[in-house]
Every structure is written in structure tokens, then in C-alpha cells.
Design an enzyme around this catalytic site. Structure first.
Site, short mmCIF file in Angstrom:
data_model
loop_
_atom_site.label_atom_id
_atom_site.label_comp_id
_atom_site.label_asym_id
_atom_site.label_seq_id
_atom_site.Cartn_x
_atom_site.Cartn_y
_atom_site.Cartn_z
N GLY A 1 0.83 -0.87 0.51
CA GLY A 1 0.21 -0.15 -0.49
C GLY A 1 1.02 1.55 -0.18
O GLY A 1 1.95 0.95 0.51
N GLN B 1 3.26 10.49 1.91
CA GLN B 1 4.44 9.37 1.15
C GLN B 1 5.12 9.84 0.44
O GLN B 1 6.39 9.39 0.50
CB GLN B 1 4.59 7.64 1.81
CG GLN B 1 3.46 7.40 2.68
CD GLN B 1 3.55 5.79 3.21
OE1 GLN B 1 2.50 5.61 2.23
NE2 GLN B 1 4.55 5.22 3.44
N CYS C 1 5.95 0.03 7.83
CA CYS C 1 6.09 0.73 6.75
C CYS C 1 7.31 1.37 5.43
O CYS C 1 8.50 1.12 6.25
CB CYS C 1 5.68 1.79 7.81
SG CYS C 1 4.63 3.61 6.81
N LEU C 2 6.59 1.57 4.76
CA LEU C 2 7.70 2.71 3.58
C LEU C 2 8.73 3.32 4.40
O LEU C 2 9.82 3.82 3.75
CB LEU C 2 7.54 2.73 2.67
CG LEU C 2 7.31 1.38 1.09
CD1 LEU C 2 6.31 1.54 0.09
CD2 LEU C 2 8.55 -0.01 1.17
N HIS D 1 -4.18 1.57 8.21
CA HIS D 1 -2.89 2.02 8.15
C HIS D 1 -2.51 3.34 6.99
O HIS D 1 -2.18 4.15 7.16
CB HIS D 1 -2.01 1.09 8.13
CG HIS D 1 -0.71 1.47 7.56
ND1 HIS D 1 0.93 0.74 8.59
CD2 HIS D 1 0.61 1.76 6.52
CE1 HIS D 1 1.70 1.44 8.10
NE2 HIS D 1 1.44 1.86 6.33
N GLU D 2 -2.72 3.02 5.35
CA GLU D 2 -2.71 3.67 4.56
C GLU D 2 -4.09 5.32 5.40
O GLU D 2 -3.18 6.49 4.70
CB GLU D 2 -3.20 3.77 2.99
CG GLU D 2 -2.52 2.27 3.02
CD GLU D 2 -1.59 2.66 2.87
OE1 GLU D 2 -0.67 3.54 2.90
OE2 GLU D 2 -0.53 1.53 2.80
N HIS E 1 -2.17 7.82 7.43
CA HIS E 1 -1.19 8.39 6.80
C HIS E 1 -1.79 9.51 6.34
O HIS E 1 -1.41 11.10 6.24
CB HIS E 1 -0.03 7.36 5.52
CG HIS E 1 0.59 6.75 5.67
ND1 HIS E 1 1.71 7.37 6.87
CD2 HIS E 1 1.05 5.64 5.90
CE1 HIS E 1 2.98 6.47 6.66
NE2 HIS E 1 2.50 5.02 5.79
#
Ligand code: GNR
Ligand code: NI
Length: 189
Positions: free
Chosen positions: A46, A51, A94-95, A136-137, A140
């Protein structure tokens, strides 16, 4: 399509609240396509627009696991319209928090309402890894990272390590070390 740079914590842009998309136009579709390419390259399951430094409420997802196969999904203005009382714990990565993983507790099932790539409103019932990832997204988009769900002690330890790693990378790059040009991200999965 083009790859975009993934921001890593601590970065003030990751703490901001993103703004709703007014229209899923060509520019938003371009952002979605670039985000999907960037997510596949990372790789991750995702990615949220902040991000990549774009503060619009846009998310892409693609999960391809034994037990969960869904996507690619493109979401503008995703919102949780229902959540289960039951919780689930999942070890998240997480990236934007590379190489760190922690258990996070969230509702086990959620229903998400969003505009798809064609601007059509959709509702999707999610469970398992998809439910975790959708939440999670959306976090963000509200300036929240998974480390905001863990203890302050653990969070600050991770943030200190990320800052140290970044400074070492900057120093190596300034010294012209080739390692500094190596892949920027460890996979978040
Ligand atoms: O690739 C990712 N894997 C992942 C694993 C567990 C819980 C959440 C995620 S999302 C993450 C990619 C990412 O940072 N999305 O914002
Ligand atoms: Ni993330």
C-alpha cells in the site's frame, strides 16, 4: 508513469493532514499511477500520497498473498464507515519507517467508502491484512504513522535510529561512497 521519492520519518510532511480530492481528474489519475509504480518498486502492499510528498487524500493498494489477493485498488477520499468491535493485532511495517516493525492493534474488520480511479463511489468490506492496510493508509492521510500506535519509548527509539541512519547516509553521500546510491528502501513486507 514515473517513480516518486518515498519520504521517511521524521519528516514534517508525514505529520500533516491531507486534503480531500475535489475531482478525480487526469492529474489525480497520474498521481495514482505514479504511486502504484513507486509502491511496486519499493516493494510494498500500500502507499498513501503524503508518503511521496503530495498532501491529497489518495491511496493505492495491492495485496498478493496466499490468503489475501486484492488490487490494484485506487482510492480517493477513503473513509471508514463501519468498524468491528473485535480487534486484531498485526505486525506492521511502513515504507516511511524502513526496517522497523511493531505489533499494532486495530479493528479486525472495516468497511471503507472511497472514489475509485473513475471517480465512482465504492464501498469495500475488509478483513485480515486488507483491513490493517486500509487503516494504515488512511492514518497516513491524517498524519499518523504506525509508530504513533506504540509506546512513546519504542517510537522515540525508532525515530532516533532513523535519524542516525539518515545522517550516516548523507555523510557517505557527501564522501562519494557508492553505497549511498544503493536502493533507498528495505521492503516493508
Ligand atoms: O508494505 C507495507 N506492508 C505493511 C505490512 C503490514 C501493515 C501495513 C503495511 S503497509 C506497508 C506499505 C506502507 O508503508 N504503506 O503506507
Ligand atoms: Ni505506511
Amino acid at each position: 508513469m514515473a517513480l516518486r521519492t518515498i519520504l521517511t520519518a521524521p519528516d514534517p510532511r508525514l505529520k500533516k493532514k491531507s486534503l480531500p480530492v475535489t475531482d478525480v481528474d487526469a492529474d489525480v489519475r497520474q498521481l495514482m499511477d505514479d504511486m502504484l509504480e513507486t509502491m511496486y518498486d519499493a516493494p510494498g502492499i500500500g502507499l498513501a500520497a503524503p508518503q511521496v510528498g503530495d498532501l491529497r487524500r489518495v491511496v493505492v493498494l495491492h495485496i498478493d498473498r496466499e490468503d489475501t489477493k486484492v488490487g490494484p485498488l485506487f482510492m480517493a477520499n477513503p473513509e471508514i464507515v463501519a468498524a468491528s468491535d473485535e480487534d486484531a493485532t498485526y505486525e506492521e511495517g511502513c515504507l516511511s519507517v524502513p526496517e522497523h516493525y511493531s505489533d499494532v492493534v486495530r479493528p479486525a474488520r472495516v468497511t471503507v467508502r472511497y472514489l475509485d480511479r473513475d471517480g465512482q463511489q465504492q464501498e469495500l468490506a475488509c478483513e485480515g491484512l486488507l483491513a490493517t492496510c486500509v487503516q494504515h493508509e488512511i492514518d497516513h492521510l491524517d498524519g499518523i504513522l504506525f509508530i504513533d500506535h506504540i509506546s512513546a519509548l519504542k517510537r522515540n527509539m525508532i525515530l532516533r535510529k532513523l535519524l542516525k541512519a539518515r545522517k550516516e547516509k548523507e555523510r557517505d553521500a557527501a564522501d562519494g561512497k557508492p553505497e549511498a546510491k544503493a536502493k533507498e528502501h528495505a521492503p516493508a513486507i
